[in-house]
Design an enzyme around this catalytic site. Sequence first.
Site, PDB file in Angstrom:
ATOM      1  N   PHE A 177       0.696  -1.269   0.708  1.00  0.00           N
ATOM      2  CA  PHE A 177      -0.077   0.095   0.628  1.00  0.00           C
ATOM      3  C   PHE A 177       0.856   1.135  -0.383  1.00  0.00           C
ATOM      4  CE2 PHE A 177       0.712  -1.221   4.276  1.00  0.00           C
ATOM      5  CZ  PHE A 177       1.146  -0.055   5.049  1.00  0.00           C
ATOM      6  N   CYS A 178       0.626   2.319  -0.419  1.00  0.00           N
ATOM      7  CA  CYS A 178       0.896   3.618  -0.520  1.00  0.00           C
ATOM      8  C   CYS A 178      -0.813   5.054  -0.301  1.00  0.00           C
ATOM      9  CB  CYS A 178       1.351   3.586  -1.696  1.00  0.00           C
ATOM     10  SG  CYS A 178       1.434   3.993  -3.610  1.00  0.00           S
ATOM     11  N   THR A 179      -0.009   6.242  -0.678  1.00  0.00           N
ATOM     12  CA  THR A 179      -0.875   7.145  -0.242  1.00  0.00           C
ATOM     13  C   THR A 179      -1.745   7.110  -0.943  1.00  0.00           C
ATOM     14  OG1 THR A 179       1.338   8.791   0.458  1.00  0.00           O
ATOM     15  CG2 THR A 179      -1.046   9.736   0.277  1.00  0.00           C
ATOM     16  N   ILE A 206      -3.708   4.598   1.027  1.00  0.00           N
ATOM     17  CA  ILE A 206      -4.526   4.616   2.049  1.00  0.00           C
ATOM     18  C   ILE A 206      -4.991   6.290   1.968  1.00  0.00           C
ATOM     19  CG2 ILE A 206      -4.046   5.863   4.506  1.00  0.00           C
ATOM     20  CD1 ILE A 206      -1.327   5.081   3.741  1.00  0.00           C
TER      21      ILE A 206
END
Length: 268
Positions: A177-179, A206
């Site tokens: 996952f990332c922003t 996110i």
Amino acid sequence: MIIAALYRFARFDDPDLMAASLSALCANLGTCGTLILAKEGINGTVAGSAKGIDALIAHIRALPDCADLDVKYATADSPPFARMKVKVKAEIVTLGAGDLDPAAQAGTHIDPVEWNALLADPDTIVIDTRNAYEVACGTFDRALDPGTRSFREFPAWFDDFAARLRDQGRSPKIAMFCTGGIRCEKSTALAKARGFDQVYHLRGGILRYLEEMPVEDSRWQGDCYVFDERVAVTHGLMPGSHVSCPDCGLPYPRDRDHLCPEATPQAV
């Protein structure tokens, strides 16, 4: 003002020509922020009036293979960026891992509800692909922190981690996952190129998770760092508890002291 964070992996034959057209359009619409174009697609965060952002998004969706452009919206009381920049680069998010094709190779997208189920599976390895200063603001429980200072450091970390998994005879499910989702398009493509088959990533990143997941069901802990004057957001994309150091730019909780590396006198 409306803030639009967007990206799309696509194949652009002439990103320079597209950038010139977008730059002129943004000037007419009065938007601010940054757009990055490359032969692999488009990425950026822009802000402006509702009418201006609608017109800009419509223009980008009309570009080759951009009809399904991923866009996440937020609001601000004042311009979150000082000016408008449209750039052409080798990559829309720099990984430096060679010839990857995220449009074709990325892992399986998982929505927030499915993501919670994946996190609950003890056999799933969860990896935060962001930089260390972002992870320090908040992350998902059970997530591994590679401790990277830039995304360019991620391939070396992952290759070392993958080697250790192979030494143990393991080929687990991997969830990244990332922003906003863009870095995971590349990191999951990297994982698949390295021979892992069960690779997943959080659709919309996110930000979409915090927007859609009820607080009582959330597996998120802390704030999510964002690359604008909001600094960090939390559930419902409401302002978070972090501020940005005026000297070094790093985020820190507003109720704590910050040992700034730029402002701390050097020992003699």
